[in-house]
Design an enzyme around this catalytic site. Structure first.
Site, PDB file in Angstrom:
ATOM      1  N   PRO A   1       0.532   5.018   2.972  1.00  0.00           N
ATOM      2  CA  PRO A   1      -0.845   5.509   2.918  1.00  0.00           C
ATOM      3  C   PRO A   1      -1.826   4.596   2.190  1.00  0.00           C
ATOM      4  CG  PRO A   1       0.599   6.828   1.511  1.00  0.00           C
ATOM      5  CD  PRO A   1       1.482   5.953   2.362  1.00  0.00           C
ATOM      6  N   ASN A   2      -2.990   4.495   2.798  1.00  0.00           N
ATOM      7  CA  ASN A   2      -4.162   3.778   2.284  1.00  0.00           C
ATOM      8  C   ASN A   2      -4.086   2.263   2.421  1.00  0.00           C
ATOM      9  OD1 ASN A   2      -5.596   6.169   1.409  1.00  0.00           O
ATOM     10  ND2 ASN A   2      -4.025   6.347  -0.160  1.00  0.00           N
TER      11      ASN A   2
ATOM     12  N   ARG B   1     -11.420  -2.283  -0.109  1.00  0.00           N
ATOM     13  CA  ARG B   1     -11.671  -1.630  -1.393  1.00  0.00           C
ATOM     14  C   ARG B   1     -10.722  -2.200  -2.448  1.00  0.00           C
ATOM     15  NH1 ARG B   1     -14.045   3.456   0.006  1.00  0.00           N
ATOM     16  NH2 ARG B   1     -14.376   3.726  -2.215  1.00  0.00           N
TER      17      ARG B   1
ATOM     18  N   TYR C   1      -5.794  -5.345  -5.149  1.00  0.00           N
ATOM     19  CA  TYR C   1      -5.030  -5.568  -3.911  1.00  0.00           C
ATOM     20  C   TYR C   1      -5.459  -6.803  -3.115  1.00  0.00           C
ATOM     21  CZ  TYR C   1      -3.521  -0.820  -4.960  1.00  0.00           C
ATOM     22  OH  TYR C   1      -3.004   0.284  -5.580  1.00  0.00           O
TER      23      TYR C   1
ATOM     24  N   ASN D   1       6.597  -0.978   2.309  1.00  0.00           N
ATOM     25  CA  ASN D   1       5.711  -0.613   1.198  1.00  0.00           C
ATOM     26  C   ASN D   1       5.276   0.825   1.469  1.00  0.00           C
ATOM     27  OD1 ASN D   1       3.819  -0.244  -0.781  1.00  0.00           O
ATOM     28  ND2 ASN D   1       2.699  -2.135  -0.402  1.00  0.00           N
TER      29      ASN D   1
ATOM     30  N   ALA E   1       1.954   5.110  -2.202  1.00  0.00           N
ATOM     31  CA  ALA E   1       2.104   6.224  -3.154  1.00  0.00           C
ATOM     32  C   ALA E   1       3.341   7.081  -2.862  1.00  0.00           C
ATOM     33  CB  ALA E   1       0.847   7.081  -3.135  1.00  0.00           C
TER      34      ALA E   1
ATOM     35  N   GLU F   1      12.140  -3.072  -0.449  1.00  0.00           N
ATOM     36  CA  GLU F   1      10.923  -2.393  -0.932  1.00  0.00           C
ATOM     37  C   GLU F   1       9.976  -3.433  -1.508  1.00  0.00           C
ATOM     38  OE1 GLU F   1      11.667   0.693  -3.855  1.00  0.00           O
ATOM     39  OE2 GLU F   1       9.607   0.572  -4.596  1.00  0.00           O
TER      40      GLU F   1
ATOM     41  N   HIS G   1       5.900  -4.171  -3.231  1.00  0.00           N
ATOM     42  CA  HIS G   1       4.598  -3.708  -3.724  1.00  0.00           C
ATOM     43  C   HIS G   1       3.714  -4.907  -3.997  1.00  0.00           C
ATOM     44  CE1 HIS G   1       5.888   0.375  -3.875  1.00  0.00           C
ATOM     45  NE2 HIS G   1       7.007  -0.029  -4.443  1.00  0.00           N
TER      46      HIS G   1
ATOM     47  N   ARG H   1       1.433  -0.662 -14.528  1.00  0.00           N
ATOM     48  CA  ARG H   1       0.427   0.351 -14.207  1.00  0.00           C
ATOM     49  C   ARG H   1       0.880   1.705 -14.777  1.00  0.00           C
ATOM     50  NH1 ARG H   1      -1.439  -0.267  -8.097  1.00  0.00           N
ATOM     51  NH2 ARG H   1      -3.157   0.973  -8.946  1.00  0.00           N
TER      52      ARG H   1
END
Ligand code: CA2
Length: 140
Positions: A10-11, A18, A23, A72, A75, A96, A98, A105
């Protein structure tokens, strides 16, 4: 020819639009075009969804006929027992990835339901995390 797939959660469709300070400013499709040109002797499929069940369905679909999955889960990494179970259930190895260093974070980003079932985890190298994951599948 080796067959890989990148699955984004997601996103991540908003990449480049953004939060460039976290990112980066490149869109994922621009990045993917570069990677495909660079690694033209392997097939790299791409799937992105904002819907948990669609990601699980895609893992089932590709998890027995691809050589590697770069995941990835965004969330959902930190929340989804279902995606973790799907990664455990399929045959294709999953790396995996990121973009950001999730360990630098918030505490809730330190937890991953995917990592215990993954072949490995690559965190914090920006979009290069994906490239490192791809290399892990082609390196002997
Ligand atoms: O660093 C990563 O790759 C993450 O998987 C990104 C997720 C985050 O929830 C994970 O903790 C770490 C968030 C993806 C959101 O992507 C955006 C991209 C551009 C603008 C806004 C969000």
């Amino acid at each position: 020819m080796k067959k890989l797939i990148i699955i984004n959660g997601p996103n991540l469709n908003l990449l480049g639009k953004r939060e460039p300070e976290i990112y980066g400013s490149l869109s994922f499709t621009e990045f993917l075009d570069e990677i495909k040109a660079q690694y033209n002797d392997i097939s790299i499929d791409y799937f992105q969804s904002n819907v948990e069940g669609e990601i699980i369905n895609k893992l089932h679909e590709v998890g027995f006929n691809h050589d590697g999955i770069v995941l990835n889960a965004a969330a959902y990494t930190h929340t989804s027992v279902g995606i973790g179970d799907a990664v455990a259930a399929i045959e294709t190895p999953v790396v995996e990835v990121h973009i950001s260093n999730t360990f630098d974070r918030e505490e809730f980003r330190h937890q991953s339901y995917v990592a215990p079932h993954a072949k490995g985890v690559i965190v914090g190298f920006g979009l290069q995390s994906y490239e490192l994951a791809i290399q892990s599948f082609i390196k002997k």
